[in-house]
Design an enzyme around this catalytic site. Structure first.
Site, short mmCIF file in Angstrom:
data_model
loop_
_atom_site.label_atom_id
_atom_site.label_comp_id
_atom_site.label_asym_id
_atom_site.label_seq_id
_atom_site.Cartn_x
_atom_site.Cartn_y
_atom_site.Cartn_z
N GLY A 74 0.84 -1.20 0.00
CA GLY A 74 0.00 0.00 0.00
C GLY A 74 0.87 1.24 0.00
N ALA A 75 1.97 1.17 -0.75
CA ALA A 75 2.95 2.26 -0.72
C ALA A 75 2.69 3.32 -1.78
CB ALA A 75 4.36 1.68 -0.88
N TYR B 169 -14.68 -3.97 8.90
CA TYR B 169 -13.39 -3.28 9.06
C TYR B 169 -12.85 -3.47 10.48
CZ TYR B 169 -9.84 0.36 9.01
OH TYR B 169 -8.64 1.04 9.12
N SER C 107 -5.61 -0.52 13.57
CA SER C 107 -6.37 0.71 13.82
C SER C 107 -7.05 0.59 15.18
CB SER C 107 -7.45 0.88 12.74
OG SER C 107 -8.35 1.89 13.11
N GLY D 51 -1.31 7.61 0.64
CA GLY D 51 -1.52 7.80 2.08
C GLY D 51 -0.32 7.50 2.95
N ILE D 52 -0.60 6.78 4.04
CA ILE D 52 0.40 6.52 5.07
C ILE D 52 1.57 5.71 4.52
CG2 ILE D 52 0.73 5.30 7.27
CD1 ILE D 52 -2.38 5.75 7.68
N GLY D 53 1.25 4.70 3.72
CA GLY D 53 2.29 3.82 3.19
C GLY D 53 3.24 4.55 2.27
N1 LIG Z 1 -6.47 6.82 7.25
C1 LIG Z 1 -6.83 6.53 8.50
O1 LIG Z 1 -7.45 7.34 9.22
C2 LIG Z 1 -6.48 5.20 9.09
C3 LIG Z 1 -6.78 4.98 10.46
C4 LIG Z 1 -6.45 3.76 11.01
C5 LIG Z 1 -5.82 2.79 10.25
N2 LIG Z 1 -5.55 3.01 8.94
C6 LIG Z 1 -4.90 1.94 8.16
O2 LIG Z 1 -3.79 2.47 7.48
C7 LIG Z 1 -3.48 1.67 6.35
C8 LIG Z 1 -3.20 2.56 5.15
O3 LIG Z 1 -4.37 3.28 4.85
P1 LIG Z 1 -4.36 4.77 4.27
O4 LIG Z 1 -5.13 5.60 5.21
O5 LIG Z 1 -3.00 5.21 3.87
O6 LIG Z 1 -5.31 4.53 2.99
P2 LIG Z 1 -5.13 4.84 1.43
O7 LIG Z 1 -4.64 6.23 1.22
O8 LIG Z 1 -6.44 4.45 0.83
O9 LIG Z 1 -3.99 3.83 0.95
C9 LIG Z 1 -4.25 2.46 0.87
C10 LIG Z 1 -3.14 1.79 0.10
O10 LIG Z 1 -3.48 0.38 -0.05
C11 LIG Z 1 -3.45 0.06 -1.44
N3 LIG Z 1 -4.40 -0.99 -1.77
C12 LIG Z 1 -5.76 -0.95 -1.64
N4 LIG Z 1 -6.30 -2.07 -2.11
C13 LIG Z 1 -5.29 -2.85 -2.56
C14 LIG Z 1 -5.20 -4.11 -3.17
N5 LIG Z 1 -6.30 -4.83 -3.46
N6 LIG Z 1 -4.00 -4.60 -3.51
C15 LIG Z 1 -2.87 -3.90 -3.26
N7 LIG Z 1 -2.88 -2.69 -2.68
C16 LIG Z 1 -4.07 -2.17 -2.35
C17 LIG Z 1 -3.80 1.36 -2.14
O11 LIG Z 1 -3.41 1.30 -3.50
P3 LIG Z 1 -3.90 2.45 -4.56
O12 LIG Z 1 -2.94 3.58 -4.38
O13 LIG Z 1 -3.79 1.77 -5.88
O14 LIG Z 1 -5.31 2.82 -4.19
C18 LIG Z 1 -2.98 2.33 -1.32
O15 LIG Z 1 -1.63 2.30 -1.68
C19 LIG Z 1 -4.67 0.72 6.18
O16 LIG Z 1 -4.31 -0.56 6.66
C20 LIG Z 1 -5.75 1.32 7.08
O17 LIG Z 1 -6.63 0.34 7.59
C21 LIG Z 1 -5.87 4.19 8.33
#
Ligand SMILES: NC(=O)c1ccc[n+]([C@@H]2O[C@H](COP(=O)([O-])OP(=O)(O)OC[C@H]3O[C@@H](n4cnc5c(N)ncnc54)[C@H](OP(=O)(O)O)[C@@H]3O)[C@@H](O)[C@H]2O)c1
Length: 286
Positions: free
Chosen positions: A10-11, A165, A139, A14-16
């Site tokens: 997920g790099a 979730y 989370s 967002g966070i990654g």
């Molecule tokens: N944001 C928050 O408030 C929050 C809070 C608590 C925990 N988290 C956790 O933080 C982590 C990262 O989330 P984020 O907030 O950075 O969200 P994000 O911006 O939506 O990023 C998600 C990443 O995962 C990738 N991804 C999604 N579906 C995939 C698939 N089928 N195969 C491979 N890669 C896939 C996305 O790829 P694309 O770039 O192609 O979409 C993106 O790189 C998650 O595990 C989430 O549960 C987030």
């Protein structure tokens, strides 16, 4: 992080993405795992030019599919000789129940099975690279699940995006703790974390939109949430800091150890989830 190889799922967003960038800035060889070839290439270019680190590489996988996760692991084993840090980060929320072509409910498949399977498949590499670290992005939403629904892993008896979730993020902590126990003799640590409420792509662009409640929460987080730079801090702390060397089986928020829910600390459930996941992953593990 010079001389270390880090794989970040997920790099591409967002966070990654921020974590991958900062790890590259610290001199690590970074494997950016994405699912979209063009976006992944653009991310690698962006990180390389921002950090001047030429050792930023890409790999592609749809992590909701065990076959694709398996192909990713095979490629990593072919192309690299070590993984010092595995950052399991890719995840999402799905407001309508979706089933992958392999028959798994999407939230469970992406948020839990990809962490479980990729770690499993890279285990020998991690062992050969020890001391190594596995970092699992969970989370505080794991607290939405008062107990883990081991008898309905695919949410067949009723579905809500938030409930699925919460279950999947509880699975992350259960998995992380069981992994910590199993890997302790091998000098590999495993920790889980809450990144904060972070303004990313999370929860956006979903089929069905999730209704007014989900929309309101997403808008609030986008408006008032942490920046992705702030959100990546705890992942980076666990991936790099000497302060947490040897620390394993813990849950972190704000770069500090904190207690996860009672359900997450249930050792019997940690073992049951491990065994159920192993069973589900059997075709991909063979
Ligand atoms: N944001 C928050 O408030 C929050 C809070 C608590 C925990 N988290 C956790 O933080 C982590 C990262 O989330 P984020 O907030 O950075 O969200 P994000 O911006 O939506 O990023 C998600 C990443 O995962 C990738 N991804 C999604 N579906 C995939 C698939 N089928 N195969 C491979 N890669 C896939 C996305 O790829 P694309 O770039 O192609 O979409 C993106 O790189 C998650 O595990 C989430 O549960 C987030």
């Amino acid at each position: 992080m010079q001389g270390k190889t880090v794989l970040v799922t997920g790099a591409t967003n967002g966070i990654g993405k921020v974590a991958a960038l900062e790890l590259a800035r610290l001199g690590a060889q970074v494997i950016v795992v994405g699912r979209n070839a063009e976006k992944t290439r653009a991310t690698v270019d962006e990180i390389q030019s921002a950090t001047q680190n030429p050792n930023v590489k890409s790999a592609l996988a749809d992590l909701s599919l065990m076959s694709s996760t398996r192909a990713l692991a095979d490629q990593i084993k072919r192309d690299y000789n070590r993984i010092d840090v595995l950052l399991n980060n890719a995840g999402g929320i799905f407001y309508e129940r979706q089933v992958t072509s392999e028959g798994l409910e999407m939230t469970f498949a992406l948020n839990h099975m990809s962490y479980f399977l990729l770690t499993h498949l890279l285990m020998d590499m991690l062992k050969a690279s020890a001391p190594a670290r596995v970092v699992n992005v969970s989370s505080n939403a794991h607290q939405l699940a008062r107990k883990f629904n081991i008898d309905d892993l695919q949410s067949e008896r009723g579905y809500s995006g938030f409930a699925a979730y919460g279950q999947s993020k509880l699975a992350n902590v259960l998995f992380s703790n069981e992994l910590a126990r199993r890997l302790k003799p091998h000098n590999i640590v495993s920790n889980a974390l809450h990144p904060g409420a972070v303004a990313t792509g999370f929860g956006t662009g979903q089929k069905g939109g999730g209704g007014w409640f989900a929309g309101t929460i997403t808008n609030l987080i986008l408006r008032f949430g942490l920046s992705p730079e702030q959100g990546a801090k705890t992942s980076l702390h666990l991936a790099t800091s000497p302060q947490v060397e040897g620390v394993t089986g813990k849950y972190f928020s704000n770069s500090r150890e904190t207690a996860p829910s009672a359900a997450a600390r249930d050792e019997a459930m940690q073992r049951r989830l491990w065994e159920a996941s192993e069973h589900i992953a059997t075709p991909a593990l063979a």
